[in-house]
Design a protein around this motif. Structure first.
Motif, PDB file in Angstrom:
ATOM      1  N   ILE A   8     -30.733   9.203 -38.707  1.00 22.88           N
ATOM      2  CA  ILE A   8     -31.668   9.938 -39.570  1.00 22.88           C
ATOM      3  C   ILE A   8     -32.531  10.878 -38.747  1.00 22.88           C
ATOM      4  CG2 ILE A   8     -33.622   9.691 -41.149  1.00 22.88           C
ATOM      5  CD1 ILE A   8     -32.405   7.011 -42.022  1.00 22.88           C
ATOM      6  N   ILE A   9     -33.027  10.388 -37.612  1.00 25.27           N
ATOM      7  CA  ILE A   9     -33.871  11.229 -36.757  1.00 25.27           C
ATOM      8  C   ILE A   9     -33.063  12.370 -36.153  1.00 25.27           C
ATOM      9  CG2 ILE A   9     -35.205  11.238 -34.608  1.00 25.27           C
ATOM     10  CD1 ILE A   9     -36.179   8.457 -35.322  1.00 25.27           C
ATOM     11  N   ALA A  10     -31.792  12.111 -35.836  1.00 21.34           N
ATOM     12  CA  ALA A  10     -30.942  13.172 -35.286  1.00 21.34           C
ATOM     13  C   ALA A  10     -30.769  14.310 -36.294  1.00 21.34           C
ATOM     14  CB  ALA A  10     -29.587  12.601 -34.893  1.00 21.34           C
ATOM     15  N   ILE A  11     -30.775  13.977 -37.577  1.00 20.20           N
ATOM     16  CA  ILE A  11     -30.621  14.996 -38.623  1.00 20.20           C
ATOM     17  C   ILE A  11     -31.937  15.721 -38.882  1.00 20.20           C
ATOM     18  CG2 ILE A  11     -30.093  15.362 -41.066  1.00 20.20           C
ATOM     19  CD1 ILE A  11     -28.189  12.957 -40.880  1.00 20.20           C
ATOM     20  N   LEU A  12     -33.042  14.955 -38.961  1.00 20.04           N
ATOM     21  CA  LEU A  12     -34.335  15.526 -39.344  1.00 20.04           C
ATOM     22  C   LEU A  12     -35.183  15.971 -38.163  1.00 20.04           C
ATOM     23  CD1 LEU A  12     -35.326  12.987 -42.166  1.00 20.04           C
ATOM     24  CD2 LEU A  12     -34.161  15.186 -42.405  1.00 20.04           C
ATOM     25  N   GLY A  13     -34.877  15.442 -36.964  1.00 16.72           N
ATOM     26  CA  GLY A  13     -35.690  15.767 -35.796  1.00 16.72           C
ATOM     27  C   GLY A  13     -36.774  14.729 -35.570  1.00 16.72           C
ATOM     28  N   PRO A  14     -37.210  14.532 -34.311  1.00 17.28           N
ATOM     29  CA  PRO A  14     -38.216  13.511 -34.015  1.00 17.28           C
ATOM     30  C   PRO A  14     -39.596  13.911 -34.506  1.00 17.28           C
ATOM     31  CG  PRO A  14     -37.725  14.789 -32.049  1.00 17.28           C
ATOM     32  CD  PRO A  14     -36.757  15.251 -33.105  1.00 17.28           C
ATOM     33  N   GLY A  15     -40.471  12.917 -34.656  1.00 18.89           N
ATOM     34  CA  GLY A  15     -41.836  13.173 -35.108  1.00 18.89           C
ATOM     35  C   GLY A  15     -42.377  12.014 -35.911  1.00 18.89           C
ATOM     36  N   LEU A  16     -43.661  12.092 -36.246  1.00 22.99           N
ATOM     37  CA  LEU A  16     -44.319  11.002 -36.961  1.00 22.99           C
ATOM     38  C   LEU A  16     -43.708  10.762 -38.331  1.00 22.99           C
ATOM     39  CD1 LEU A  16     -46.654   8.956 -37.282  1.00 22.99           C
ATOM     40  CD2 LEU A  16     -48.078  10.843 -38.105  1.00 22.99           C
ATOM     41  N   PHE A  21     -40.014   4.597 -27.618  1.00 21.25           N
ATOM     42  CA  PHE A  21     -39.594   4.285 -26.243  1.00 21.25           C
ATOM     43  C   PHE A  21     -38.346   5.070 -25.862  1.00 21.25           C
ATOM     44  CE2 PHE A  21     -37.067   1.791 -23.234  1.00 21.25           C
ATOM     45  CZ  PHE A  21     -37.988   1.595 -22.214  1.00 21.25           C
ATOM     46  N   LEU A  22     -37.450   5.268 -26.821  1.00 22.93           N
ATOM     47  CA  LEU A  22     -36.234   6.037 -26.573  1.00 22.93           C
ATOM     48  C   LEU A  22     -36.483   7.538 -26.574  1.00 22.93           C
ATOM     49  CD1 LEU A  22     -33.745   3.986 -28.793  1.00 22.93           C
ATOM     50  CD2 LEU A  22     -33.934   3.943 -26.297  1.00 22.93           C
ATOM     51  N   GLY A  23     -37.718   7.943 -26.893  1.00 25.21           N
ATOM     52  CA  GLY A  23     -38.052   9.357 -26.900  1.00 25.21           C
ATOM     53  C   GLY A  23     -37.709  10.056 -28.194  1.00 25.21           C
ATOM     54  N   LEU A  24     -37.382   9.297 -29.246  1.00 21.88           N
ATOM     55  CA  LEU A  24     -36.971   9.883 -30.515  1.00 21.88           C
ATOM     56  C   LEU A  24     -37.964   9.617 -31.642  1.00 21.88           C
ATOM     57  CD1 LEU A  24     -33.192   8.943 -30.331  1.00 21.88           C
ATOM     58  CD2 LEU A  24     -34.208  11.184 -29.928  1.00 21.88           C
ATOM     59  N   GLY A  25     -39.058   8.964 -31.321  1.00 20.47           N
ATOM     60  CA  GLY A  25     -40.062   8.675 -32.336  1.00 20.47           C
ATOM     61  C   GLY A  25     -41.254   9.599 -32.209  1.00 20.47           C
ATOM     62  N   ILE A  26     -42.425   9.007 -31.966  1.00 26.53           N
ATOM     63  CA  ILE A  26     -43.649   9.792 -31.812  1.00 26.53           C
ATOM     64  C   ILE A  26     -43.558  10.620 -30.538  1.00 26.53           C
ATOM     65  CG2 ILE A  26     -46.153   9.674 -31.759  1.00 26.53           C
ATOM     66  CD1 ILE A  26     -44.783   8.572 -34.312  1.00 26.53           C
ATOM     67  N   GLN A  27     -43.896  11.881 -30.652  1.00 25.96           N
ATOM     68  CA  GLN A  27     -43.778  12.797 -29.523  1.00 25.96           C
ATOM     69  C   GLN A  27     -45.132  13.053 -28.868  1.00 25.96           C
ATOM     70  OE1 GLN A  27     -40.521  14.068 -28.532  1.00 25.96           O
ATOM     71  NE2 GLN A  27     -40.209  12.288 -29.864  1.00 25.96           N
ATOM     72  N   PRO A  28     -45.146  13.224 -27.522  1.00 25.59           N
ATOM     73  CA  PRO A  28     -46.401  13.540 -26.840  1.00 25.59           C
ATOM     74  C   PRO A  28     -46.913  14.911 -27.275  1.00 25.59           C
ATOM     75  CG  PRO A  28     -44.503  13.634 -25.330  1.00 25.59           C
ATOM     76  CD  PRO A  28     -44.006  13.114 -26.631  1.00 25.59           C
ATOM     77  N   PRO A  29     -48.230  15.122 -27.230  1.00 25.06           N
ATOM     78  CA  PRO A  29     -49.245  14.247 -26.607  1.00 25.06           C
ATOM     79  C   PRO A  29     -49.781  13.153 -27.532  1.00 25.06           C
ATOM     80  CG  PRO A  29     -50.298  16.254 -27.342  1.00 25.06           C
ATOM     81  CD  PRO A  29     -48.826  16.414 -27.671  1.00 25.06           C
ATOM     82  N   GLN A  30     -49.219  13.014 -28.740  1.00 24.26           N
ATOM     83  CA  GLN A  30     -49.683  11.968 -29.653  1.00 24.26           C
ATOM     84  C   GLN A  30     -49.357  10.606 -29.069  1.00 24.26           C
ATOM     85  OE1 GLN A  30     -47.983  12.132 -33.610  1.00 24.26           O
ATOM     86  NE2 GLN A  30     -49.923  11.546 -34.514  1.00 24.26           N
ATOM     87  N   GLY A  87     -61.715  10.662 -24.533  1.00 23.84           N
ATOM     88  CA  GLY A  87     -60.770  11.388 -25.355  1.00 23.84           C
ATOM     89  C   GLY A  87     -59.354  10.885 -25.127  1.00 23.84           C
ATOM     90  N   VAL A  88     -58.562  10.907 -26.175  1.00 27.01           N
ATOM     91  CA  VAL A  88     -57.205  10.362 -26.084  1.00 27.01           C
ATOM     92  C   VAL A  88     -56.386  11.080 -25.013  1.00 27.01           C
ATOM     93  CG1 VAL A  88     -55.047  10.042 -27.342  1.00 27.01           C
ATOM     94  CG2 VAL A  88     -57.230   9.603 -28.475  1.00 27.01           C
ATOM     95  N   ASN A  89     -56.528  12.380 -24.928  1.00 23.71           N
ATOM     96  CA  ASN A  89     -55.751  13.155 -23.965  1.00 23.71           C
ATOM     97  C   ASN A  89     -56.619  13.752 -22.856  1.00 23.71           C
ATOM     98  OD1 ASN A  89     -53.085  12.925 -25.200  1.00 23.71           O
ATOM     99  ND2 ASN A  89     -53.950  14.127 -26.872  1.00 23.71           N
ATOM    100  N   ALA A  90     -57.826  13.209 -22.672  1.00 29.57           N
ATOM    101  CA  ALA A  90     -58.712  13.675 -21.605  1.00 29.57           C
ATOM    102  C   ALA A  90     -58.173  13.212 -20.256  1.00 29.57           C
ATOM    103  CB  ALA A  90     -60.123  13.142 -21.826  1.00 29.57           C
TER     104      ALA A  90
END
Length: 288
Positions: free
Chosen positions: A133-141, A219-228, A42-45
Motif C-alpha cells: 500500500i505504501i509503495a503505491i501511495l508513497g511514504p508519510g503519516l 524503522f524500514l524507512g517507509l513510514g513516518i519521514q524525517p524530520p517528523q 525543540g523537537v528538531n533543535a
C-alpha cells in the motif's frame, strides 16, 4: 435468589495489573496531547557541540548524533504513534465491523462475496500488505495510517461476523425478524450491543499491534519521514551508534514496549469485565 452483579469499576479495581495498564496509557495519552508543552527543547533543535551526550540533568534521555534532545523527540513521537494507532484502528473498526455484521446478518451470496474479499487480504502477510500500500501511495503519516488501517480491517470483519452469527440465532433476534422489525433497528439495537464485548477487546489488542506496525514501517524507512519524529525512525537512526550510545535506541524502544504492553494488559482486563464467564469468576473472588 441470584446475587446482584458488581459494577465494572469494582472489578477493575481488584485487578492491579489492569489498573497499572490504565495509568500507563493515561500517561502516554497525556504525553501525546501535551508533548510540545512538556518538551524542554525543540523537537528538531540541534546543538552539534552536545552530540551523543549520555543521559544527564540537562538531557534526561541524552542526545542524538546531531545534538537533538531525545526526551523531547520521544514525547513528540508519542503523538505520532498514538495518532496513527487511533486513526488506523478507528478506520479498521468501522469498515471491518460493517463488513462482518452485514455478512453475518444477511448471509448467502453476500456473506460469501464479502468473506472471500476478506480472505484475499488475509492471504498477505501484515507487513507485506502494508508495504504494498505504501509503495503505491508513497511514504508519510497519512499513508501509514491508511496502510495499517487496511491491514487490520479483516480481523475486525472476522470477529464481528462470528459474533453476529452467534447472536443472530438468539430468540430475541428471531422474534424481531418475525415481527417485521426493520433490519436497521435489528442491527443497531439487537446485534451490535450484543457483539460489543469481543470487538472492544479486539480494539485494545489492535491498538497494540498498530503501534508495532507503525514502528516497523518507520524503522524500514517507509513510514513516518524525517524530520517528523517517530519511535521506529529513532531506532533506525540509532543503529550506527548502538554500542557507543545505547540511549538513542533504548528510550524509544522502551516507549514502544511500555505502550504495547499497556494495551495488551488492558485487553485482558476488559475481557475479565465483558466476558460473562470471566466476570463470574472475578465476582466470586471479590465476594470471598
Amino acid at each position: 435468589m441470584s446475587e446482584r452483579r458488581l459494577p465494572w469499576w469494582r472489578i477493575l479495581a481488584h485487578n492491579p495489573v489492569t489498573v497499572a495498564a490504565v495509568i500507563v496509557l493515561l500517561l502516554v495519552l497525556i504525553a501525546a496531547l501535551a508533548g510540545p508543552a512538556l518538551a524542554p527543547y525543540g523537537v528538531n533543535a540541534t546543538d552539534v557541540s552536545r552530540a551523543l551526550q549520555p543521559p544527564s540533568a540537562q538531557h534526561w534521555f541524552g542526545t542524538d548524533e546531531i545534538g537533538r534532545d531525545i526526551f523531547s523527540r520521544v514525547l513528540a513521537g508519542t503523538r505520532v504513534s498514538m495518532q496513527v494507532a487511533l486513526l488506523s484502528v478507528a478506520f479498521s473498526l468501522t469498515v471491518g465491523v460493517t463488513i462482518g455484521v452485514v455478512a453475518g446478518y444477511v448471509g448467502g451470496l453476500v456473506d460469501t462475496v464479502l468473506m472471500r474479499l476478506v480472505d484475499v487480504l488475509f492471504a498477505f502477510p501484515v507487513v507485506l500488505l502494508a508495504l504494498a500500500i505504501i509503495a503505491i501511495l508513497g511514504p508519510g503519516l497519512w499513508t501509514t495510517t491508511v496502510a495499517v488501517g487496511v491491514v487490520y480491517t479483516p480481523i475486525f470483519a472476522r470477529v464481528s461476523r462470528a459474533s453476529t452469527l452467534s447472536v443472530g440465532v438468539e430468540p430475541f433476534v428471531q422474534v424481531s425478524r418475525t415481527m417485521g422489525t426493520g433490519h436497521g433497528f435489528i442491527l443497531l439495537r439487537r446485534i451490535l450491543p450484543n457483539i460489543s464485548g469481543p470487538i472492544v477487546v479486539q480494539t485494545s489488542v489492535s491498538l497494540a499491534f498498530a503501534i508495532l506496525s507503525e514502528a516497523t514501517l518507520s524503522f524500514l524507512g517507509l513510514g513516518i519521514q524525517p524530520p517528523q519524529p517517530s519511535w521506529g525512525r529513532m531506532i533506525f537512526d540509532a543503529q550506527a551508534y548502538l554500542f557507543q550510545s545505547w540511549w538513542m535506541s533504548v528510550f524509544p524502544g522502551a516507549a514502544i514496549f511500555v505502550t504495547v504492553l499497556g494495551f495488551n494488559l488492558l485487553g485482558d482486563g476488559l475481557r475479565d469485565i465483558i466476558d460473562p464467564r470471566q466476570r463470574s469468576l472475578m465476582e466470586t473472588r471479590i465476594r470471598r
